[in-house]
Design a protein around this motif. Structure first.
Motif, PDB file in Angstrom:
ATOM      1  N   PRO A  70       0.822  -1.216   0.000  1.00  0.00           N
ATOM      2  CA  PRO A  70       0.000   0.000   0.000  1.00  0.00           C
ATOM      3  C   PRO A  70       0.856   1.264   0.000  1.00  0.00           C
ATOM      4  CG  PRO A  70      -0.539  -1.427   1.875  1.00  0.00           C
ATOM      5  CD  PRO A  70       0.684  -1.981   1.246  1.00  0.00           C
ATOM      6  N   ARG A  71       0.245   2.357  -0.368  1.00  0.00           N
ATOM      7  CA  ARG A  71       0.864   3.679  -0.225  1.00  0.00           C
ATOM      8  C   ARG A  71       0.355   4.266   1.088  1.00  0.00           C
ATOM      9  NH1 ARG A  71       0.108   7.718  -3.671  1.00  0.00           N
ATOM     10  NH2 ARG A  71       2.192   8.444  -3.166  1.00  0.00           N
ATOM     11  N   SER A  72       1.264   4.701   1.929  1.00  0.00           N
ATOM     12  CA  SER A  72       0.899   5.150   3.270  1.00  0.00           C
ATOM     13  C   SER A  72      -0.019   6.370   3.258  1.00  0.00           C
ATOM     14  CB  SER A  72       2.150   5.442   4.100  1.00  0.00           C
ATOM     15  OG  SER A  72       2.946   6.434   3.475  1.00  0.00           O
ATOM     16  N   GLY A  73       0.147   7.270   2.301  1.00  0.00           N
ATOM     17  CA  GLY A  73      -0.711   8.453   2.239  1.00  0.00           C
ATOM     18  C   GLY A  73      -2.160   8.105   1.980  1.00  0.00           C
ATOM     19  N   LEU A  74      -2.415   7.148   1.098  1.00  0.00           N
ATOM     20  CA  LEU A  74      -3.797   6.728   0.843  1.00  0.00           C
ATOM     21  C   LEU A  74      -4.396   6.075   2.082  1.00  0.00           C
ATOM     22  CD1 LEU A  74      -3.633   5.223  -2.775  1.00  0.00           C
ATOM     23  CD2 LEU A  74      -4.499   7.456  -2.067  1.00  0.00           C
ATOM     24  N   ALA A  75      -3.586   5.302   2.787  1.00  0.00           N
ATOM     25  CA  ALA A  75      -4.076   4.626   3.988  1.00  0.00           C
ATOM     26  C   ALA A  75      -4.408   5.637   5.083  1.00  0.00           C
ATOM     27  CB  ALA A  75      -3.045   3.624   4.484  1.00  0.00           C
ATOM     28  N   LEU A  76      -3.505   6.569   5.330  1.00  0.00           N
ATOM     29  CA  LEU A  76      -3.712   7.533   6.407  1.00  0.00           C
ATOM     30  C   LEU A  76      -4.831   8.520   6.099  1.00  0.00           C
ATOM     31  CD1 LEU A  76      -2.874   8.791   9.101  1.00  0.00           C
ATOM     32  CD2 LEU A  76      -1.220  10.180   7.819  1.00  0.00           C
ATOM     33  N   VAL A  80      -7.721   3.867   2.527  1.00  0.00           N
ATOM     34  CA  VAL A  80      -7.643   2.989   1.356  1.00  0.00           C
ATOM     35  C   VAL A  80      -6.326   2.232   1.408  1.00  0.00           C
ATOM     36  CG1 VAL A  80      -7.508   2.926  -1.165  1.00  0.00           C
ATOM     37  CG2 VAL A  80      -9.136   4.445  -0.028  1.00  0.00           C
ATOM     38  N   THR A  81      -6.412   0.918   1.298  1.00  0.00           N
ATOM     39  CA  THR A  81      -5.226   0.081   1.375  1.00  0.00           C
ATOM     40  C   THR A  81      -5.366  -1.072   0.386  1.00  0.00           C
ATOM     41  OG1 THR A  81      -3.727  -1.043   2.926  1.00  0.00           O
ATOM     42  CG2 THR A  81      -6.111  -1.338   3.280  1.00  0.00           C
ATOM     43  N   LEU A  82      -4.502  -2.048   0.498  1.00  0.00           N
ATOM     44  CA  LEU A  82      -4.522  -3.198  -0.404  1.00  0.00           C
ATOM     45  C   LEU A  82      -4.836  -4.457   0.385  1.00  0.00           C
ATOM     46  CD1 LEU A  82      -1.295  -2.500  -2.500  1.00  0.00           C
ATOM     47  CD2 LEU A  82      -3.597  -1.569  -2.798  1.00  0.00           C
ATOM     48  N   LEU A  83      -5.593  -5.342  -0.231  1.00  0.00           N
ATOM     49  CA  LEU A  83      -5.819  -6.661   0.345  1.00  0.00           C
ATOM     50  C   LEU A  83      -4.654  -7.555  -0.057  1.00  0.00           C
ATOM     51  CD1 LEU A  83      -9.649  -7.144  -0.234  1.00  0.00           C
ATOM     52  CD2 LEU A  83      -8.459  -6.577   1.880  1.00  0.00           C
ATOM     53  N   ASN A  84      -4.485  -8.643   0.681  1.00  0.00           N
ATOM     54  CA  ASN A  84      -3.407  -9.578   0.363  1.00  0.00           C
ATOM     55  C   ASN A  84      -2.055  -8.858   0.390  1.00  0.00           C
ATOM     56  OD1 ASN A  84      -2.472 -12.161  -0.307  1.00  0.00           O
ATOM     57  ND2 ASN A  84      -2.283 -11.591  -2.449  1.00  0.00           N
ATOM     58  N   THR A  85      -1.835  -8.086   1.456  1.00  0.00           N
ATOM     59  CA  THR A  85      -0.643  -7.250   1.533  1.00  0.00           C
ATOM     60  C   THR A  85       0.413  -7.867   2.430  1.00  0.00           C
ATOM     61  OG1 THR A  85      -1.944  -5.276   1.168  1.00  0.00           O
ATOM     62  CG2 THR A  85       0.143  -4.965   2.238  1.00  0.00           C
ATOM     63  N   ILE A 117      -1.322   4.219  -6.982  1.00  0.00           N
ATOM     64  CA  ILE A 117      -2.195   3.414  -6.129  1.00  0.00           C
ATOM     65  C   ILE A 117      -1.457   2.415  -5.240  1.00  0.00           C
ATOM     66  CG2 ILE A 117      -4.235   3.631  -7.595  1.00  0.00           C
ATOM     67  CD1 ILE A 117      -3.505   0.827  -8.736  1.00  0.00           C
ATOM     68  N   ALA A 118      -0.224   2.106  -5.561  1.00  0.00           N
ATOM     69  CA  ALA A 118       0.516   1.090  -4.806  1.00  0.00           C
ATOM     70  C   ALA A 118       1.994   1.270  -5.095  1.00  0.00           C
ATOM     71  CB  ALA A 118       0.062  -0.313  -5.215  1.00  0.00           C
TER      72      ALA A 118
END
Length: 151
Positions: A70-76, A80-85, A117-118
């Motif tokens: 994941p990209r930390s900015g999208l998560a924070l 928004v994050t990624l599955l199967n990470t 996105i990633a």
């Protein structure tokens, strides 16, 4: 030693974004961009997930994998994050590269064409042998599991 990952564009992909790239000299991950058909967007409702295409296929050298993170900015900022990470792409896979995104936030999130996105990290892989033994060596930790080492 220089490792080279080879890329090929998926038919119809927008090539104007170029290949994944490192945004800073010290970056471990190269950013991947959404490459959506006809420049469309994808809206992720809260709790929803989608496979977002990158428009790329790749050849990873034997002895390596590509990890999708994941990209930390999208998560924070958006949840928004990624599955199967981290997602693992094996060296013998040659299909299209897609990113499984999920919206864990409280508001809809729009994935737009060209959005970063990633990130992908290239890592060496070791394939050890496996064997069954009568006993395992003792350690100070022993069988202590989740939370056993304190806070």
């Amino acid at each position: 030693m220089s490792v080279m990952v080879q890329f090929q564009w998926v038919e119809g992909a927008d090539q104007s974004f170029g290949l994944p790239c490192y945004e800073t000299a010290g970056a471990a991950g190269a950013d991947l961009r959404a490459n959506l058909p006809d420049g469309q967007s994808v809206t992720l409702e809260p709790g929803a997930r989608a496979l977002v295409p990158t428009g790329l296929r790749m050849a990873i050298p034997a002895g390596y994998e590509v990890q999708i993170r994941p990209r930390s900015g999208l998560a924070l900022k958006h949840g928004v994050t990624l599955l199967n990470t981290p997602g693992t792409i094996d060296s013998d896979y040659r299909g299209p590269l897609g990113v499984i995104m999920v919206n864990l936030g409280e508001a809809p999130f729009e994935v737009t064409h060209g959005m970063r996105i990633a990130q992908m990290v290239v890592a060496a892989v070791v394939q050890p042998g496996f064997e069954v033994v009568a006993s395992l060596d003792e350690t100070a930790r022993g069988a202590g599991g989740f939370g056993s080492t304190g806070q």
